[in-house]
Design a protein around this motif. Sequence first.
Motif, PDB file in Angstrom:
ATOM      1  N   UNK A 261      32.674 -32.018 -43.042  1.00 38.59           N
ATOM      2  CA  UNK A 261      33.757 -33.299 -43.543  1.00 38.59           C
ATOM      3  C   UNK A 261      34.007 -34.214 -42.288  1.00 38.59           C
ATOM      4  N   UNK A 262      33.923 -33.669 -41.046  1.00 41.06           N
ATOM      5  CA  UNK A 262      34.172 -34.621 -40.160  1.00 41.06           C
ATOM      6  C   UNK A 262      32.932 -35.525 -40.032  1.00 41.06           C
ATOM      7  N   UNK A 263      31.947 -35.210 -40.301  1.00 42.81           N
ATOM      8  CA  UNK A 263      30.544 -35.989 -40.260  1.00 42.81           C
ATOM      9  C   UNK A 263      30.525 -37.043 -41.228  1.00 42.81           C
ATOM     10  N   UNK A 264      30.895 -36.552 -42.430  1.00 45.00           N
ATOM     11  CA  UNK A 264      30.979 -37.259 -43.493  1.00 45.00           C
ATOM     12  C   UNK A 264      31.857 -38.523 -43.427  1.00 45.00           C
ATOM     13  N   UNK A 265      33.112 -38.390 -42.909  1.00 43.02           N
ATOM     14  CA  UNK A 265      33.920 -39.530 -42.457  1.00 43.02           C
ATOM     15  C   UNK A 265      33.645 -40.185 -41.335  1.00 43.02           C
TER      16      UNK A 265
ATOM     17  N   UNK B 160      42.219 -38.517 -35.933  1.00 47.37           N
ATOM     18  CA  UNK B 160      42.780 -37.590 -36.953  1.00 47.37           C
ATOM     19  C   UNK B 160      42.213 -37.383 -38.072  1.00 47.37           C
ATOM     20  N   UNK B 161      41.836 -36.261 -38.777  1.00 46.24           N
ATOM     21  CA  UNK B 161      41.397 -36.334 -40.231  1.00 46.24           C
ATOM     22  C   UNK B 161      42.493 -35.198 -40.613  1.00 46.24           C
ATOM     23  N   UNK B 162      42.982 -35.604 -41.919  1.00 42.74           N
ATOM     24  CA  UNK B 162      43.725 -34.733 -42.591  1.00 42.74           C
ATOM     25  C   UNK B 162      43.244 -33.812 -43.840  1.00 42.74           C
ATOM     26  N   UNK B 163      43.531 -32.279 -43.777  1.00 44.65           N
ATOM     27  CA  UNK B 163      43.126 -31.734 -44.755  1.00 44.65           C
ATOM     28  C   UNK B 163      44.516 -31.169 -45.590  1.00 44.65           C
TER      29      UNK B 163
ATOM     30  N   UNK C 260      33.792 -32.023 -26.937  1.00 41.92           N
ATOM     31  CA  UNK C 260      32.761 -30.720 -27.010  1.00 41.92           C
ATOM     32  C   UNK C 260      32.466 -30.785 -28.558  1.00 41.92           C
ATOM     33  N   UNK C 261      33.653 -30.804 -29.380  1.00 42.30           N
ATOM     34  CA  UNK C 261      33.435 -30.621 -31.050  1.00 42.30           C
ATOM     35  C   UNK C 261      32.572 -31.834 -31.632  1.00 42.30           C
ATOM     36  N   UNK C 262      32.509 -33.052 -30.816  1.00 39.41           N
ATOM     37  CA  UNK C 262      31.837 -34.070 -31.348  1.00 39.41           C
ATOM     38  C   UNK C 262      30.182 -33.738 -31.176  1.00 39.41           C
ATOM     39  N   UNK C 263      29.930 -33.256 -29.764  1.00 39.31           N
ATOM     40  CA  UNK C 263      28.694 -32.721 -29.419  1.00 39.31           C
ATOM     41  C   UNK C 263      28.284 -31.557 -30.508  1.00 39.31           C
ATOM     42  N   UNK C 264      29.045 -30.724 -30.866  1.00 39.98           N
ATOM     43  CA  UNK C 264      28.571 -29.665 -31.693  1.00 39.98           C
ATOM     44  C   UNK C 264      28.579 -30.215 -33.054  1.00 39.98           C
ATOM     45  N   UNK C 265      29.213 -30.944 -33.548  1.00 43.62           N
ATOM     46  CA  UNK C 265      29.286 -31.626 -34.868  1.00 43.62           C
ATOM     47  C   UNK C 265      27.881 -32.177 -35.055  1.00 43.62           C
ATOM     48  N   UNK C 266      27.537 -33.026 -34.068  1.00 46.36           N
ATOM     49  CA  UNK C 266      26.093 -33.701 -34.260  1.00 46.36           C
ATOM     50  C   UNK C 266      24.851 -32.993 -34.093  1.00 46.36           C
ATOM     51  N   UNK C 267      25.134 -31.835 -33.598  1.00 47.65           N
ATOM     52  CA  UNK C 267      24.027 -30.894 -33.484  1.00 47.65           C
ATOM     53  C   UNK C 267      24.118 -30.085 -34.801  1.00 47.65           C
ATOM     54  N   UNK C 268      25.016 -29.661 -35.442  1.00 45.16           N
ATOM     55  CA  UNK C 268      25.304 -28.679 -36.555  1.00 45.16           C
ATOM     56  C   UNK C 268      24.966 -29.703 -37.723  1.00 45.16           C
ATOM     57  N   UNK C 269      25.168 -30.923 -37.821  1.00 44.93           N
ATOM     58  CA  UNK C 269      25.081 -31.804 -38.881  1.00 44.93           C
ATOM     59  C   UNK C 269      23.557 -32.074 -39.373  1.00 44.93           C
TER      60      UNK C 269
END
Length: 109
Positions: free
Chosen positions: A51-55, A62-65, A100-109
């Motif tokens: 979801x973070x990657x999609x946006x 901030x992204x709101x759920x 750190x989350x950004x790096x993980x997101x790019x690796x998981x996406x």
Amino acid sequence: MPSQPIPNSRATDSIKRIKASTILAPRKPAPPALRELSPIISGGEQAVLKVFCQYLMTPGYMLCFSGDDRHTHEGSLDRLVGRGILRAERFAGGYSLTCKGYDVMRGAG
């Protein structure tokens, strides 16, 4: 014709021992910092990061759920916050990526 030095057998034996000990030495585990950069991500956590990657989210934004998404991903969001991949914002349902989350997101996406 210059004379060549006769190799000292004791010196060559010690070099062989040093080489053998470095080749046969057991590998050390990666330092904790490197292991944390490549954590094992569960399916629910991958869904949140998608979801973070999609946006096209980047650290600090901030992204709101809300509604069903918030309740569906509540456990995964809490785990990602606990691991330092996401940061919970003051706004209800708001989360942002850490570096750190950004790096993980790019690796998981």
